[in-house]
Design a protein around this motif. Structure first.
Motif, PDB file in Angstrom:
ATOM      1  N   HIS A 145       1.619   6.868  -6.853  1.00 32.42           N
ATOM      2  CA  HIS A 145       0.575   7.823  -7.243  1.00 32.42           C
ATOM      3  C   HIS A 145       0.927   9.265  -6.877  1.00 32.42           C
ATOM      4  O   HIS A 145       0.315  10.191  -7.397  1.00 32.42           O
ATOM      5  N   ARG A 146       1.904   9.445  -6.024  1.00 32.71           N
ATOM      6  CA  ARG A 146       2.339  10.794  -5.643  1.00 32.71           C
ATOM      7  C   ARG A 146       3.458  11.329  -6.538  1.00 32.71           C
ATOM      8  O   ARG A 146       3.834  12.497  -6.429  1.00 32.71           O
ATOM      9  N   LEU A 147       4.001  10.492  -7.419  1.00 31.73           N
ATOM     10  CA  LEU A 147       5.084  10.931  -8.293  1.00 31.73           C
ATOM     11  C   LEU A 147       4.577  12.014  -9.250  1.00 31.73           C
ATOM     12  O   LEU A 147       3.443  11.947  -9.722  1.00 31.73           O
ATOM     13  N   PRO A 148       5.428  13.000  -9.559  1.00 34.30           N
ATOM     14  CA  PRO A 148       5.017  13.985 -10.563  1.00 34.30           C
ATOM     15  C   PRO A 148       4.883  13.303 -11.920  1.00 34.30           C
ATOM     16  O   PRO A 148       5.649  12.402 -12.248  1.00 34.30           O
ATOM     17  N   VAL A 149       3.900  13.740 -12.682  1.00 35.50           N
ATOM     18  CA  VAL A 149       3.640  13.137 -13.981  1.00 35.50           C
ATOM     19  C   VAL A 149       4.385  13.924 -15.057  1.00 35.50           C
ATOM     20  O   VAL A 149       4.135  15.119 -15.242  1.00 35.50           O
ATOM     21  N   PRO A 150       5.327  13.273 -15.777  1.00 36.23           N
ATOM     22  CA  PRO A 150       6.046  13.969 -16.845  1.00 36.23           C
ATOM     23  C   PRO A 150       5.075  14.435 -17.943  1.00 36.23           C
ATOM     24  O   PRO A 150       4.046  13.807 -18.179  1.00 36.23           O
ATOM     25  N   ARG A 151       5.418  15.489 -18.604  1.00 35.42           N
ATOM     26  CA  ARG A 151       4.565  16.072 -19.641  1.00 35.42           C
ATOM     27  C   ARG A 151       4.169  15.054 -20.708  1.00 35.42           C
ATOM     28  O   ARG A 151       3.027  14.996 -21.129  1.00 35.42           O
ATOM     29  N   GLY A 182       0.821  -1.210   0.000  1.00 31.60           N
ATOM     30  CA  GLY A 182       0.000   0.000   0.000  1.00 31.60           C
ATOM     31  C   GLY A 182       0.854   1.259   0.000  1.00 31.60           C
ATOM     32  O   GLY A 182       0.559   2.225  -0.706  1.00 31.60           O
ATOM     33  N   ARG A 183       1.929   1.250   0.788  1.00 31.14           N
ATOM     34  CA  ARG A 183       2.826   2.410   0.826  1.00 31.14           C
ATOM     35  C   ARG A 183       3.515   2.623  -0.521  1.00 31.14           C
ATOM     36  O   ARG A 183       3.641   3.751  -0.994  1.00 31.14           O
ATOM     37  N   VAL A 184       3.964   1.536  -1.147  1.00 32.20           N
ATOM     38  CA  VAL A 184       4.609   1.645  -2.460  1.00 32.20           C
ATOM     39  C   VAL A 184       3.598   2.159  -3.492  1.00 32.20           C
ATOM     40  O   VAL A 184       3.905   3.063  -4.281  1.00 32.20           O
ATOM     41  N   HIS A 185       2.399   1.614  -3.465  1.00 34.52           N
ATOM     42  CA  HIS A 185       1.352   2.033  -4.402  1.00 34.52           C
ATOM     43  C   HIS A 185       1.037   3.526  -4.206  1.00 34.52           C
ATOM     44  O   HIS A 185       0.945   4.285  -5.175  1.00 34.52           O
TER      45      HIS A 185
END
Length: 141
Positions: free
Chosen positions: A127-133, A120-123
């Motif tokens: 989802h918190r990673l910035p999304v590249p353009r 759950g922590r990894v997941h």
């Protein structure tokens, strides 16, 4: 798990035409195609298959809902490290092929509460990673 043991019209029915044409284009006879989808899709269209060819190659064949889904997965996959994610070998219409990555499924009764919290922590972190353009442009509307 469904298995078709001999090349026949049944392969075309099981895989749908897009996937069958991709596999047929490899020019190697098909030995076996068990379905490996663990959760049946509500629309009956999606599925995953473990394709064994007569020359010993093993592939994962995936049937997605739309050609747009295949295009999106293909473009996103090109951004992933092939050391950890199998590159797409071929795609057409609603079908795509990758190399089969062998592994052992882990049964749900083997997971501890600690394992599940870690997953759950990894997941959540993913989802918190910035999304590249270039990825943001691939989002569905």
């Amino acid at each position: 798990m469904k298995t078709v043991a001999a090349p026949s019209e049944a392969f075309e029915v099981q895989l749908a035409l897009d996937l069958w044409e991709l596999i047929d284009a490899l020019g190697v006879p098909v030995v076996e195609v068990p379905e490996v989808t663990t959760i049946p899709p509500s629309d009956g269209l999606r599925g995953s298959f473990h394709v064994t060819l007569a020359d010993g190659q093993t592939l994962k064949a995936r049937r997605l809902r739309t050609p747009g889904d295949v295009e999106r997965v293909t473009r996103l996959s090109s951004l992933l490290d092939p050391q950890f994610f199998p590159p797409i070998v071929a795609h057409r219409g609603c079908g795509l092929l990758t190399r089969w990555i062998p592994g052992v499924p882990i049964r749900s009764d083997h997971w501890t509460a600690t394992d599940l919290r870690t997953c759950g922590r990894v997941h959540a972190a993913m989802h918190r990673l910035p999304v590249p353009r270039e990825v943001e442009q691939l989002r569905r509307s």
